[in-house]
Design a protein around this motif. Structure first.
Motif, short mmCIF file in Angstrom:
data_model
loop_
_atom_site.label_atom_id
_atom_site.label_comp_id
_atom_site.label_asym_id
_atom_site.label_seq_id
_atom_site.Cartn_x
_atom_site.Cartn_y
_atom_site.Cartn_z
N UNK A 88 17.15 -6.95 -5.28
CA UNK A 88 16.32 -8.15 -5.76
C UNK A 88 15.75 -7.83 -7.14
N UNK A 89 16.65 -7.71 -8.39
CA UNK A 89 15.99 -7.51 -9.54
C UNK A 89 15.05 -8.64 -9.98
N UNK A 90 15.12 -9.81 -9.45
CA UNK A 90 14.33 -11.00 -10.02
C UNK A 90 12.94 -10.83 -9.26
N UNK A 91 12.78 -10.27 -8.54
CA UNK A 91 11.52 -9.87 -7.58
C UNK A 91 10.65 -8.57 -7.86
N UNK A 92 9.45 -8.99 -7.48
CA UNK A 92 8.51 -7.77 -7.77
C UNK A 92 8.25 -7.01 -6.43
N UNK A 93 8.97 -5.82 -6.65
CA UNK A 93 8.99 -5.08 -5.41
C UNK A 93 7.98 -3.66 -5.52
N UNK A 94 6.98 -3.56 -4.59
CA UNK A 94 5.85 -2.71 -5.00
C UNK A 94 5.72 -1.85 -3.52
N UNK A 95 5.57 -0.64 -3.68
CA UNK A 95 5.12 0.36 -2.68
C UNK A 95 3.89 0.81 -3.29
N UNK A 96 2.98 1.09 -1.98
CA UNK A 96 1.50 1.31 -2.54
C UNK A 96 1.27 2.45 -1.34
N UNK A 97 0.96 3.81 -2.16
CA UNK A 97 0.29 4.77 -1.38
C UNK A 97 -1.12 4.73 -0.72
N UNK A 98 -1.43 4.99 0.33
CA UNK A 98 -2.70 5.00 0.55
C UNK A 98 -3.61 5.67 -0.23
N UNK A 99 -3.37 6.93 -0.42
CA UNK A 99 -3.91 7.75 -1.59
C UNK A 99 -2.66 8.09 -2.51
N UNK A 100 -2.98 8.33 -3.61
CA UNK A 100 -1.65 8.61 -4.74
C UNK A 100 -1.17 9.80 -4.19
N UNK A 101 -1.92 10.92 -3.64
CA UNK A 101 -1.48 12.01 -3.25
C UNK A 101 -0.27 12.02 -2.15
N UNK A 102 -0.28 10.86 -1.49
CA UNK A 102 0.54 10.86 -0.45
C UNK A 102 1.98 10.53 -0.55
N UNK A 103 2.34 10.28 -2.04
CA UNK A 103 3.47 10.04 -2.38
C UNK A 103 4.28 11.23 -2.17
N UNK A 104 3.75 12.57 -2.30
CA UNK A 104 4.62 13.73 -2.08
C UNK A 104 5.19 13.87 -0.79
N UNK A 105 4.93 12.81 0.18
CA UNK A 105 5.85 12.75 1.27
C UNK A 105 7.39 12.17 1.25
N UNK A 106 7.37 11.63 -0.05
CA UNK A 106 8.54 11.12 -0.38
C UNK A 106 9.12 11.66 -1.71
N UNK A 107 8.64 12.82 -2.06
CA UNK A 107 9.13 13.43 -3.53
C UNK A 107 10.62 13.33 -3.64
N UNK A 139 -12.03 15.29 -2.19
CA UNK A 139 -11.24 16.13 -1.66
C UNK A 139 -9.82 16.26 -2.28
N UNK A 140 -9.20 17.51 -1.59
CA UNK A 140 -7.75 17.62 -2.73
C UNK A 140 -6.81 16.57 -2.29
N UNK A 141 -6.98 16.02 -1.12
CA UNK A 141 -5.68 15.05 -0.74
C UNK A 141 -6.19 13.53 -1.11
N UNK A 142 -7.18 13.10 -1.59
CA UNK A 142 -7.69 12.00 -1.79
C UNK A 142 -8.07 11.78 -3.16
N UNK A 143 -7.65 12.73 -4.19
CA UNK A 143 -8.15 12.58 -5.56
C UNK A 143 -6.89 12.48 -6.71
N UNK A 144 -5.80 13.14 -6.55
CA UNK A 144 -4.99 13.10 -7.28
C UNK A 144 -3.40 12.54 -7.04
N UNK A 145 -2.84 11.50 -7.76
CA UNK A 145 -1.40 10.95 -7.68
C UNK A 145 -0.53 11.82 -8.21
N UNK A 146 -0.97 13.05 -8.95
CA UNK A 146 -0.12 14.04 -9.38
C UNK A 146 0.76 13.59 -10.70
#
Length: 346
Positions: A88-107, A139-146
């Motif tokens: 769907x290139x004509x649409x805006x597709x967004x994924x939001x992490x609960x905290x930025x750090x959590x994206x590392x589960x999808x590294x 804390x360390x898991x609620x600060x940095x989105x790396x």
């Protein structure tokens, strides 16, 4: 008064895109209300718990707005949304992490697809990642989105990395994502503290006119009096300028770099040229020296002899103690404001 906060600007961006025929899709672990209760995209009635999605009530001609609180699997959900963005290139597709750090589960998804997909398969994705980021003693898991990990993978104009500081700039950023003739993944280090910060507001006119600003110059700096230019990014700007006001510092200009990649080098050079009396050019950040944007900035701007003012290098993204967080922030300010002077005449 005509001052809109972050959540209002974000919802207005979605509303305008929907009215223009662009579908918007948003998923993540707590996106319906927003992790920090700033979005309220889905409203539930108190008596029947009926769900009302206000962004689907704009007009009969609008595109659909879909939003889902997802399961706690960053790897699975981000991978699905990457595929959805391709379909769907004509649409805006967004994924939001609960905290930025959590994206590392999808590294793996970031490494294999999001940052390298176009180079490997000549396939463009406009996926947006919203990664709440900011050092606030949580804390360390609620600060940095790396951000350092994303910046290390930046090359060949493969992605966009931003750390916006005003609602209007965030509004224009989201719209820009679909108004270009090409698609690039967008990584946004979105705020926590400045979602409701009294200085982090914008007017309707600032959203109705203008465009995304890659850098924002210091609106209060007295050019002739400035001998130290401090480049920074994100919510740290508000903390640093509040400290400067508290100390009565008048010789420093705080310039926000809103887009970290592609880095607006020409605009940065022009800004330095504007402050002709500047003897010191600094990059200051809230992250430790081995994290954040510092190494990226130092390499890209090495011809400017820029100096870094950061927290000391650290093994963890942030400390676990709020008291230690405050002490380290004061130490950071002590190092930064050794360049500060008061009662400087323009």
């Amino acid at each position: 008064e005509d001052r809109l906060d972050w959540g209002s600007a974000e919802m207005l961006a979605y509303a305008t895109l929907l009215e223009e025929g662009h579908p918007v899709r948003l998923t993540g672990q707590d996106v319906e209300r927003g992790t920090f209760s700033h979005r309220h995209a889905v409203i539930k009635t108190e008596d029947t718990e009926e769900e009302i999605v206000t962004l689907n009530l704009l007009s009969e001609k609008q595109a659909p707005f879909t939003i889902y609180n997802s399961l706690l699997s960053e790897y699975g959900v981000l991978g699905y949304e990457y595929g959805y963005s391709l379909a769907c290139p004509n649409g805006l597709t967004i994924w939001e992490a609960q905290f930025g750090d959590f994206y590392n589960g999808a590294q793996i998804m970031v490494d294999q697809f999001i940052t390298a997909g176009e180079d490997k398969w000549s396939t463009q994705s406009g996926l947006v990642m919203l990664l709440p980021h900011g050092y606030e003693g949580q804390g360390a898991e609620h600060s940095s989105g790396r951000m350092e990990r994303f910046l290390q993978q930046c090359a060949d104009l493969n992605i966009q990395v931003v750390n916006t500081s005003t609602p209007a700039n965030h509004f224009h950023l989201l719209r820009r994502q679909l108004k270009r003739e090409f698609r690039k993944p967008l990584v946004v280090f979105s705020p926590k503290m400045i979602l409701r910060h009294p200085r982090a507001t914008s007017t309707l006119d600032e959203m109705a006119a203008g465009n995304f600003k890659e850098i924002i110059d210091d609106p209060k700096a007295k050019v002739a009096a400035v001998d130290t230019v401090v480049f920074c990014t994100g919510k740290y700007y508000y903390e640093a300028t509040e400290k400067a006001n508290e100390l009565g510092v008048e010789n420093m200009a705080f310039v926000r770099v809103e887009q970290l990649y592609p880095l607006p080098i020409t605009q940065i050079e022009d800004t330095i040229e504007k402050y002709k009396n500047a003897k010191n050019v600094l990059w200051s950040q809230e992250e430790p020296a081995n994290m954040g944007a510092w190494t990226h900035i130092a390499m890209a701007l090495r011809h400017l002899n820029i100096q870094g003012i950061c927290r000391r290098a650290s093994a963890a993204a942030a400390e676990g103690s709020n008291d230690l967080h405050k002490r380290r922030l004061e130490r950071l300010f002590d190092e930064l404001f050794q360049y500060g002077k008061t009662k400087v005449k323009a």
